[in-house]
Design a protein around this motif. Structure first.
Motif, PDB file in Angstrom:
ATOM      1  N   ASN A   1       0.804  -1.200   0.000  1.00  0.00           N
ATOM      2  CA  ASN A   1       0.000   0.000   0.000  1.00  0.00           C
ATOM      3  C   ASN A   1       0.851   1.270   0.000  1.00  0.00           C
ATOM      4  O   ASN A   1       0.499   2.244  -0.657  1.00  0.00           O
ATOM      5  CB  ASN A   1      -0.924   0.009   1.208  1.00  0.00           C
ATOM      6  CG  ASN A   1      -2.062  -0.987   1.072  1.00  0.00           C
ATOM      7  OD1 ASN A   1      -2.373  -1.416  -0.045  1.00  0.00           O
ATOM      8  ND2 ASN A   1      -2.666  -1.363   2.171  1.00  0.00           N
ATOM      9  N   TYR A   2       1.948   1.247   0.784  1.00  0.00           N
ATOM     10  CA  TYR A   2       2.795   2.426   0.837  1.00  0.00           C
ATOM     11  C   TYR A   2       3.508   2.677  -0.489  1.00  0.00           C
ATOM     12  O   TYR A   2       3.692   3.827  -0.894  1.00  0.00           O
ATOM     13  CB  TYR A   2       3.825   2.305   1.975  1.00  0.00           C
ATOM     14  CG  TYR A   2       3.212   2.480   3.334  1.00  0.00           C
ATOM     15  CD1 TYR A   2       2.795   3.733   3.767  1.00  0.00           C
ATOM     16  CD2 TYR A   2       3.034   1.394   4.193  1.00  0.00           C
ATOM     17  CE1 TYR A   2       2.218   3.904   5.013  1.00  0.00           C
ATOM     18  CE2 TYR A   2       2.445   1.551   5.434  1.00  0.00           C
ATOM     19  CZ  TYR A   2       2.049   2.811   5.843  1.00  0.00           C
ATOM     20  OH  TYR A   2       1.468   2.982   7.076  1.00  0.00           O
ATOM     21  N   LYS A   4       2.303   1.924  -3.448  1.00  0.00           N
ATOM     22  CA  LYS A   4       1.280   2.518  -4.317  1.00  0.00           C
ATOM     23  C   LYS A   4       1.037   3.982  -3.968  1.00  0.00           C
ATOM     24  O   LYS A   4       0.833   4.812  -4.856  1.00  0.00           O
ATOM     25  CB  LYS A   4      -0.034   1.741  -4.193  1.00  0.00           C
ATOM     26  CG  LYS A   4      -0.031   0.397  -4.871  1.00  0.00           C
ATOM     27  CD  LYS A   4      -1.387  -0.270  -4.727  1.00  0.00           C
ATOM     28  CE  LYS A   4      -1.381  -1.644  -5.381  1.00  0.00           C
ATOM     29  NZ  LYS A   4      -2.674  -2.338  -5.206  1.00  0.00           N
ATOM     30  N   LEU A   5       1.082   4.272  -2.687  1.00  0.00           N
ATOM     31  CA  LEU A   5       0.864   5.650  -2.247  1.00  0.00           C
ATOM     32  C   LEU A   5       1.936   6.579  -2.795  1.00  0.00           C
ATOM     33  O   LEU A   5       1.645   7.646  -3.329  1.00  0.00           O
ATOM     34  CB  LEU A   5       0.842   5.718  -0.712  1.00  0.00           C
ATOM     35  CG  LEU A   5       0.582   7.088  -0.095  1.00  0.00           C
ATOM     36  CD1 LEU A   5      -0.843   7.530  -0.388  1.00  0.00           C
ATOM     37  CD2 LEU A   5       0.824   7.049   1.397  1.00  0.00           C
ATOM     38  N   ASN A   8       1.624   7.244  -6.497  1.00  0.00           N
ATOM     39  CA  ASN A   8       0.440   7.997  -6.891  1.00  0.00           C
ATOM     40  C   ASN A   8       0.843   9.421  -7.280  1.00  0.00           C
ATOM     41  O   ASN A   8       1.489  10.122  -6.498  1.00  0.00           O
ATOM     42  CB  ASN A   8      -0.564   8.039  -5.728  1.00  0.00           C
ATOM     43  CG  ASN A   8      -1.907   8.587  -6.141  1.00  0.00           C
ATOM     44  OD1 ASN A   8      -2.019   9.440  -7.003  1.00  0.00           O
ATOM     45  ND2 ASN A   8      -2.943   8.087  -5.499  1.00  0.00           N
ATOM     46  N   MET A 198      -5.184   8.778   1.785  1.00  0.00           N
ATOM     47  CA  MET A 198      -4.914   7.520   2.485  1.00  0.00           C
ATOM     48  C   MET A 198      -6.203   6.756   2.729  1.00  0.00           C
ATOM     49  O   MET A 198      -6.230   5.583   2.878  1.00  0.00           O
ATOM     50  CB  MET A 198      -4.215   7.811   3.816  1.00  0.00           C
ATOM     51  CG  MET A 198      -2.805   8.290   3.597  1.00  0.00           C
ATOM     52  SD  MET A 198      -2.010   8.604   5.174  1.00  0.00           S
ATOM     53  CE  MET A 198      -0.450   9.250   4.649  1.00  0.00           C
TER      54      MET A 198
END
Length: 198
Positions: A1-2, A4-5, A8, A198
């Motif tokens: 997830n991080y 992908k963050l 972004n 988030m």
């Protein structure tokens, strides 16, 4: 997830927007302290009560309702501000649709919600020891010196408290910007914040 963050493309914009919110905290806190100090002075009792009421109403109503009211006031076509501007023969401003005006509009709304901090700071000012201030004045200290050397150090715990809570509120801001942008990203991503991303 991080991962992908960080990949972004809107992540950098979200950081900039969140930092803009947090940078307005010292400005807001200064104006809140000024208002609290003004209301703590011996002025007309009825005026002071009315001012406290006006300042505290946004806190009681809640952020969502205040944001909806301001969305109606700042609406680009038929909002109150633009109706006044067009009646004066001036060009309408896209407060919520123009990237240049979006962030100042949000900061104006956030400033309007100063009531709680003003009341907390006013209570702190009321607890400052008057004998110390009077002794300083007898020794020839100016009002400015009394404020910065006696009053400010004594209310510093409340200043730290209001700064911390305001900073947390600014960093986690999401409701106001989402209401003004009608649930979207706003003009050119102006409404996206870290908490939203988030």
């Amino acid at each position: 997830n991080y991962v992908k963050l960080f990949q972004n493309p809107m992540f950098k914009k979200a950081i900039v927007n969140s930092l803009l919110f947090s940078l307005c905290v010292p400005i807001n806190l200064t104006s809140q302290l000024f208002l609290a100090n003004l209301l703590a002075k011996p002025i007309n009792k009825h005026f002071a009560k009315a001012a406290r009421l006006v300042l505290y109403i946004p806190t009681v109503i809640g952020g969502l309702a205040i944001s909806l009211i301001w969305n109606w006031i700042l609406e680009p076509n038929f909002g109150v501000f633009n109706t006044i501007l067009s009646s004066l023969g001036l060009e309408k401003i896209g407060f919520t649709t123009n990237e240049k005006w979006f962030m100042p509009s949000v900061l104006l709304i956030k400033w309007w919600s100063v009531g709680m901090n003003v009341l907390v700071l006013q209570a702190a000012l009321a607890n400052v020891d008057d004998t110390l201030k009077e002794a300083a004045r007898i020794d020839g200290a100016s009002e400015r010196t009394v404020f910065f050397r006696i009053t400010l150090p004594q209310i510093s715990p409340m200043l730290i408290y209001t700064f911390t809570t305001s900073f947390i509120d600014a960093i986690s801001e999401m409701a106001t910007v989402q209401i003004l942008s009608n649930g979207g990203l706003g003009p050119n991503g102006a409404a996206i914040t870290l908490s939203y991303l988030m």
